[in-house]
Write a protein that holds these residues in place. Sequence first.
Motif, PDB file in Angstrom:
ATOM      1  N   ALA A  10       0.822  -1.214   0.000  1.00  0.00           N
ATOM      2  CA  ALA A  10       0.000   0.000   0.000  1.00  0.00           C
ATOM      3  C   ALA A  10       0.852   1.258   0.000  1.00  0.00           C
ATOM      4  O   ALA A  10       0.437   2.299  -0.519  1.00  0.00           O
ATOM      5  CB  ALA A  10      -0.942   0.000   1.207  1.00  0.00           C
ATOM      6  N   ALA A  11       2.051   1.180   0.540  1.00  0.00           N
ATOM      7  CA  ALA A  11       2.923   2.355   0.616  1.00  0.00           C
ATOM      8  C   ALA A  11       3.630   2.650  -0.698  1.00  0.00           C
ATOM      9  O   ALA A  11       4.131   3.765  -0.891  1.00  0.00           O
ATOM     10  CB  ALA A  11       3.957   2.167   1.722  1.00  0.00           C
ATOM     11  N   GLY A  12       3.677   1.673  -1.597  1.00  0.00           N
ATOM     12  CA  GLY A  12       4.320   1.892  -2.896  1.00  0.00           C
ATOM     13  C   GLY A  12       5.767   2.312  -2.753  1.00  0.00           C
ATOM     14  O   GLY A  12       6.519   1.769  -1.938  1.00  0.00           O
ATOM     15  N   VAL A  13       6.167   3.313  -3.530  1.00  0.00           N
ATOM     16  CA  VAL A  13       7.563   3.762  -3.514  1.00  0.00           C
ATOM     17  C   VAL A  13       7.958   4.331  -2.164  1.00  0.00           C
ATOM     18  O   VAL A  13       9.140   4.344  -1.804  1.00  0.00           O
ATOM     19  CB  VAL A  13       7.821   4.795  -4.631  1.00  0.00           C
ATOM     20  N   HIS A  14       6.988   4.795  -1.391  1.00  0.00           N
ATOM     21  CA  HIS A  14       7.303   5.378  -0.086  1.00  0.00           C
ATOM     22  C   HIS A  14       7.654   4.303   0.938  1.00  0.00           C
ATOM     23  O   HIS A  14       8.165   4.627   2.016  1.00  0.00           O
ATOM     24  CB  HIS A  14       6.116   6.204   0.415  1.00  0.00           C
ATOM     25  N   GLY A  15       7.393   3.034   0.609  1.00  0.00           N
ATOM     26  CA  GLY A  15       7.755   1.938   1.492  1.00  0.00           C
ATOM     27  C   GLY A  15       9.100   1.319   1.183  1.00  0.00           C
ATOM     28  O   GLY A  15       9.461   0.296   1.774  1.00  0.00           O
ATOM     29  N   LEU A  16       9.870   1.930   0.276  1.00  0.00           N
ATOM     30  CA  LEU A  16      11.184   1.418  -0.097  1.00  0.00           C
ATOM     31  C   LEU A  16      12.277   2.033   0.763  1.00  0.00           C
ATOM     32  O   LEU A  16      12.237   3.232   1.089  1.00  0.00           O
ATOM     33  CB  LEU A  16      11.479   1.722  -1.562  1.00  0.00           C
ATOM     34  N   SER A  17      13.261   1.229   1.105  1.00  0.00           N
ATOM     35  CA  SER A  17      14.423   1.721   1.844  1.00  0.00           C
ATOM     36  C   SER A  17      15.563   0.735   1.653  1.00  0.00           C
ATOM     37  O   SER A  17      15.377  -0.343   1.083  1.00  0.00           O
ATOM     38  CB  SER A  17      14.105   1.880   3.334  1.00  0.00           C
ATOM     39  N   THR A  18      16.746   1.077   2.114  1.00  0.00           N
ATOM     40  CA  THR A  18      17.858   0.132   2.135  1.00  0.00           C
ATOM     41  C   THR A  18      18.035  -0.374   3.555  1.00  0.00           C
ATOM     42  O   THR A  18      17.809   0.356   4.526  1.00  0.00           O
ATOM     43  CB  THR A  18      19.165   0.765   1.635  1.00  0.00           C
ATOM     44  N   ALA A  19      18.421  -1.643   3.677  1.00  0.00           N
ATOM     45  CA  ALA A  19      18.554  -2.251   4.997  1.00  0.00           C
ATOM     46  C   ALA A  19      19.474  -3.452   4.898  1.00  0.00           C
ATOM     47  O   ALA A  19      19.804  -3.934   3.809  1.00  0.00           O
ATOM     48  CB  ALA A  19      17.181  -2.673   5.522  1.00  0.00           C
ATOM     49  N   ASP A  20      19.885  -3.951   6.057  1.00  0.00           N
ATOM     50  CA  ASP A  20      20.624  -5.202   6.124  1.00  0.00           C
ATOM     51  C   ASP A  20      19.629  -6.356   6.097  1.00  0.00           C
ATOM     52  O   ASP A  20      18.638  -6.351   6.845  1.00  0.00           O
ATOM     53  CB  ASP A  20      21.457  -5.266   7.404  1.00  0.00           C
ATOM     54  N   VAL A  21      19.872  -7.345   5.224  1.00  0.00           N
ATOM     55  CA  VAL A  21      18.995  -8.514   5.100  1.00  0.00           C
ATOM     56  C   VAL A  21      19.857  -9.766   5.094  1.00  0.00           C
ATOM     57  O   VAL A  21      21.063  -9.707   4.854  1.00  0.00           O
ATOM     58  CB  VAL A  21      18.149  -8.442   3.803  1.00  0.00           C
TER      59      VAL A  21
END
Length: 310
Positions: A10-21
């Motif tokens: 639902a957040a679309g592009v606003h739900g993207l981030s970089t993180a450790d996985v």
Amino acid sequence: MRAVIARDRAAGVHGLSTADVPYPHAAENDVIVRVHAASFTPGELDWPATWLDRAGRDRAPTVPGHEVSGVIAELGYGTTGLTVGQRVFGVTDWARDGTLAEFVAAEARNLAPLAADVDHPVAAALPISGLTAWQALFDHAHLTAGQTVLIHGAGGAVGWIAVQLAREAGARVIGSGRAHHRDAVLGLGADAFLDLQRDSVEDCGPVDVVLTVIGGEIQDRSAAAVRPGGVMVSIAEPPGTVPDRGRAVFFVVEPDRAGLLRLQDRVRDGRLRPPPMTVCTLDEAPAAFDPARRRAGKTVVVVDDHSITR
């Protein structure tokens, strides 16, 4: 490892981030690729497979991107035909974590050896657009020399490659798009250009083949431009209108090692110019999904800083 993650549909592009996985797992017949460059399709945050596994279960957060160029870091059990340290490029599975990461797991059969004289960013820009253009023109439309093809969206990544492949095959090519794409499309070898904001689709017919990356009204009206016995091929949406005494095809691109090698050969000998590229880093990739920042061609995410050529 570091990766771009999509947390919420639902957040679309606003739900993207970089993180450790977590580091990916190599299943049978898989390889782990150390990613040097990757690319993505702008609309993939709307794809069901981005959020669900093959059993329909939620798999968020997910890693987007399905085009990769890099070096094999690890072989899964039973994998043959590729070796650790080998340069490769190709397409990864739609329903698994993708390529906007430092490492990605991929089926070995979906990757092809990458020649030493092809840069990783160039290779990452080819797989989906190139295979889509090839499969549309030759596997589905069966385009041959002397036929006329109308390519909608000729200034985009798929259209950019399709214009060149169709010209090489000896077809007459009409490219369509916005007015500012005219010079670039004609420069690729198109015989004519259709300004979709000014010209009528129906007036350019009859044509043997329509390849469209644009759905809706443009796609429906294009059916009338197809001569009897011709075909309209769409990658946008299933056609609502079928050409008179012709065919209408909607398809999703399939991985193809032989097809990747055909594209690479054409880049290496100058027959194929890759799409224009906008290059960014992994940390810049979430913002690159924003439609307001989008540019023509392909956005390539370079994970290995030594591959960046701005």
